[in-house]
Design an enzyme around this catalytic site. Structure first.
Site, mmCIF file in Angstrom:
data_model
loop_
_atom_site.group_PDB
_atom_site.id
_atom_site.type_symbol
_atom_site.label_atom_id
_atom_site.label_comp_id
_atom_site.label_asym_id
_atom_site.label_seq_id
_atom_site.Cartn_x
_atom_site.Cartn_y
_atom_site.Cartn_z
ATOM 1 N N GLU A 1 2.300 15.870 -0.162
ATOM 2 C CA GLU A 1 3.388 14.953 -0.528
ATOM 3 C C GLU A 1 4.760 15.598 -0.414
ATOM 4 O O GLU A 1 4.926 16.760 -0.753
ATOM 5 C CB GLU A 1 3.209 14.539 -1.997
ATOM 6 N N ASP A 2 5.747 14.800 0.032
ATOM 7 C CA ASP A 2 7.112 15.337 0.122
ATOM 8 C C ASP A 2 8.005 14.842 -1.015
ATOM 9 O O ASP A 2 9.115 15.354 -1.179
ATOM 10 C CB ASP A 2 7.777 14.948 1.452
ATOM 11 N N LYS B 1 4.117 4.887 -6.818
ATOM 12 C CA LYS B 1 4.094 6.272 -7.272
ATOM 13 C C LYS B 1 5.235 6.421 -8.285
ATOM 14 O O LYS B 1 6.283 5.817 -8.071
ATOM 15 C CB LYS B 1 4.334 7.240 -6.094
ATOM 16 N N THR C 1 10.300 9.412 9.012
ATOM 17 C CA THR C 1 10.879 8.070 9.131
ATOM 18 C C THR C 1 12.034 7.864 8.151
ATOM 19 O O THR C 1 12.717 6.846 8.222
ATOM 20 C CB THR C 1 9.796 6.985 8.893
ATOM 21 N N SER D 1 0.140 6.079 1.462
ATOM 22 C CA SER D 1 1.577 5.854 1.677
ATOM 23 C C SER D 1 2.063 4.584 0.988
ATOM 24 O O SER D 1 1.329 3.609 0.894
ATOM 25 C CB SER D 1 1.833 5.737 3.189
ATOM 26 N N ALA D 2 3.316 4.625 0.531
ATOM 27 C CA ALA D 2 3.924 3.435 -0.083
ATOM 28 C C ALA D 2 4.353 2.422 0.978
ATOM 29 O O ALA D 2 4.658 1.274 0.660
ATOM 30 C CB ALA D 2 5.147 3.853 -0.900
ATOM 31 N N ASP E 1 0.469 11.769 2.489
ATOM 32 C CA ASP E 1 1.584 10.840 2.460
ATOM 33 C C ASP E 1 2.045 10.745 3.921
ATOM 34 O O ASP E 1 1.737 11.629 4.723
ATOM 35 C CB ASP E 1 2.684 11.439 1.569
ATOM 36 N N LEU E 2 2.758 9.687 4.283
ATOM 37 C CA LEU E 2 3.162 9.538 5.690
ATOM 38 C C LEU E 2 4.597 10.029 5.927
ATOM 39 O O LEU E 2 4.825 11.040 6.577
ATOM 40 C CB LEU E 2 3.013 8.068 6.108
ATOM 41 N N ASP E 3 5.548 9.292 5.327
ATOM 42 C CA ASP E 3 6.948 9.613 5.571
ATOM 43 C C ASP E 3 7.331 10.935 4.902
ATOM 44 O O ASP E 3 7.208 11.065 3.687
ATOM 45 C CB ASP E 3 7.830 8.470 5.040
ATOM 46 N N LYS F 1 12.989 8.340 -1.373
ATOM 47 C CA LYS F 1 11.781 8.866 -0.723
ATOM 48 C C LYS F 1 10.533 8.573 -1.548
ATOM 49 O O LYS F 1 10.485 8.891 -2.735
ATOM 50 C CB LYS F 1 11.932 10.359 -0.453
HETATM 51 P P1 B16 Z 1 8.241 0.155 3.896
HETATM 52 P P2 B16 Z 1 5.730 7.233 2.094
HETATM 53 C C1 B16 Z 1 7.651 5.378 1.816
HETATM 54 O O1 B16 Z 1 6.703 6.034 2.625
HETATM 55 C C2 B16 Z 1 9.044 5.895 2.151
HETATM 56 O O2 B16 Z 1 9.171 7.255 1.788
HETATM 57 C C3 B16 Z 1 10.088 5.091 1.407
HETATM 58 O O3 B16 Z 1 11.385 5.529 1.740
HETATM 59 C C4 B16 Z 1 9.915 3.597 1.764
HETATM 60 O O4 B16 Z 1 10.845 2.794 1.072
HETATM 61 C C5 B16 Z 1 8.490 3.182 1.408
HETATM 62 O O5 B16 Z 1 7.564 3.988 2.114
HETATM 63 C C6 B16 Z 1 8.223 1.726 1.750
HETATM 64 O O6 B16 Z 1 8.299 1.565 3.143
HETATM 65 O O7 B16 Z 1 9.560 -0.517 3.706
HETATM 66 O O8 B16 Z 1 7.944 0.561 5.325
HETATM 67 O O9 B16 Z 1 7.101 -0.632 3.279
HETATM 68 O O10 B16 Z 1 6.605 8.424 1.876
HETATM 69 O O11 B16 Z 1 5.041 6.741 0.825
HETATM 70 O O12 B16 Z 1 4.780 7.397 3.249
HETATM 71 MG MG MG Z 2 6.891 10.606 1.615
#
Ligand code: B16
Ligand code: MG
Length: 224
Positions: A170-171, A146, A18, A115-116, A10-12, A46
């Site tokens: 994953e966090d 997810k 972020t 990542s989402a 996962d990224l964030d 998150k």
């Molecule tokens: P964006 P992850 C997610 O990243 C974030 O945790 C979540 O807070 C955010 O809304 C989502 O990505 C979408 O991000 O607006 O940049 O498309 O944890 O799945 O890496």
């Molecule tokens: Mg995350």
């Protein structure tokens, strides 16, 4: 011989923090609409996609918008977010990440991103980690958020590794659930009391190594 063939990150919250930038941009949106929300509420965002996050925030503020207005606000939020991350560089990579990625590469383990975020490629580029990834699956390539396993199954498929030979990092609880739904091993990055379903929980990648991961998976096979 290793008991796994791919790691999907996962990224964030795992590679980079972020979440604080997302919080700040979402808060600006809420404030401009005349309400506010707390850091505790922000925890629920998150791993949650952009439009789903907006829906949650609007429900906290008791606001109803048309679908056109929702689209406009989500575009604004993303512009504010992009502005906040424009100075981001490798100094923001979370501790232990590069060392662990180097170890995986040295041991011929495939590496994927799951990542989402629709901004995942921009962020990886900014922090200089793009070349570590054999596959990048982000919010632009998935339709099911997810805890649906789509993002991780696509990652496994892209590196041609069976789900049972993949380890997800994953966090978010929803992300942990997604990995389990996909039939993968999962290491939670964060608090054990939140990531209760993970096979093992670490507080950051600083606590992870190729040898440790092999031991965790070996123990899991003996117990189950
Ligand atoms: P964006 P992850 C997610 O990243 C974030 O945790 C979540 O807070 C955010 O809304 C989502 O990505 C979408 O991000 O607006 O940049 O498309 O944890 O799945 O890496
Ligand atoms: Mg995350």
């Amino acid at each position: 011989m290793s008991s796994f063939a791919a790691c999907i990150f996962d990224l964030d919250g795992v590679i980079v923090d972020t979440a604080r930038y997302h919080f700040s941009a979402w808060r600006r949106l809420a404030n401009e609409l005349g309400f506010d929300f707390t850091e505790e509420e922000n925890e629920q965002l998150k791993g949650v996609g952009r439009m789903q996050s907006l829906e949650l925030i609007l429900s906290w503020g008791g606001k109803e918008l048309t679908s056109g207005e929702k689209m406009e606000w989500s575009v604004k939020k993303n512009e504010w977010y992009l502005d906040l991350i424009k100075e981001m560089d490798e100094a923001e990579i979370l501790p232990g990440t590069v060392h662990f990625l180097d170890e995986l590469r040295a041991n011929k383990i495939k590496v994927a991103l799951g990542s989402a975020s629709k901004n995942a490629r921009t962020i990886l580029g900014r922090i200089g980690l793009t070349n570590y990834f054999d596959a990048i699956v982000d919010g632009n390539l998935t339709t099911n958020p997810k805890p649906h396993p789509e993002v991780f199954l696509k990652g496994a498929n892209a590196v041609q590794v069976a789900p049972e030979s993949c380890v997800v990092f994953e966090d978010a609880l929803k992300g942990v659930e997604a990995a389990i739904a996909g039939g993968m091993h999962v290491i939670g990055v964060g608090k054990p009391e939140i990531l209760t379903e993970a096979d093992h929980v670490i507080s950051s990648l600083k606590e992870m190594s190729f040898a440790k991961l092999n031991n965790i998976l070996k123990e899991k096979t003996i117990i189950t």
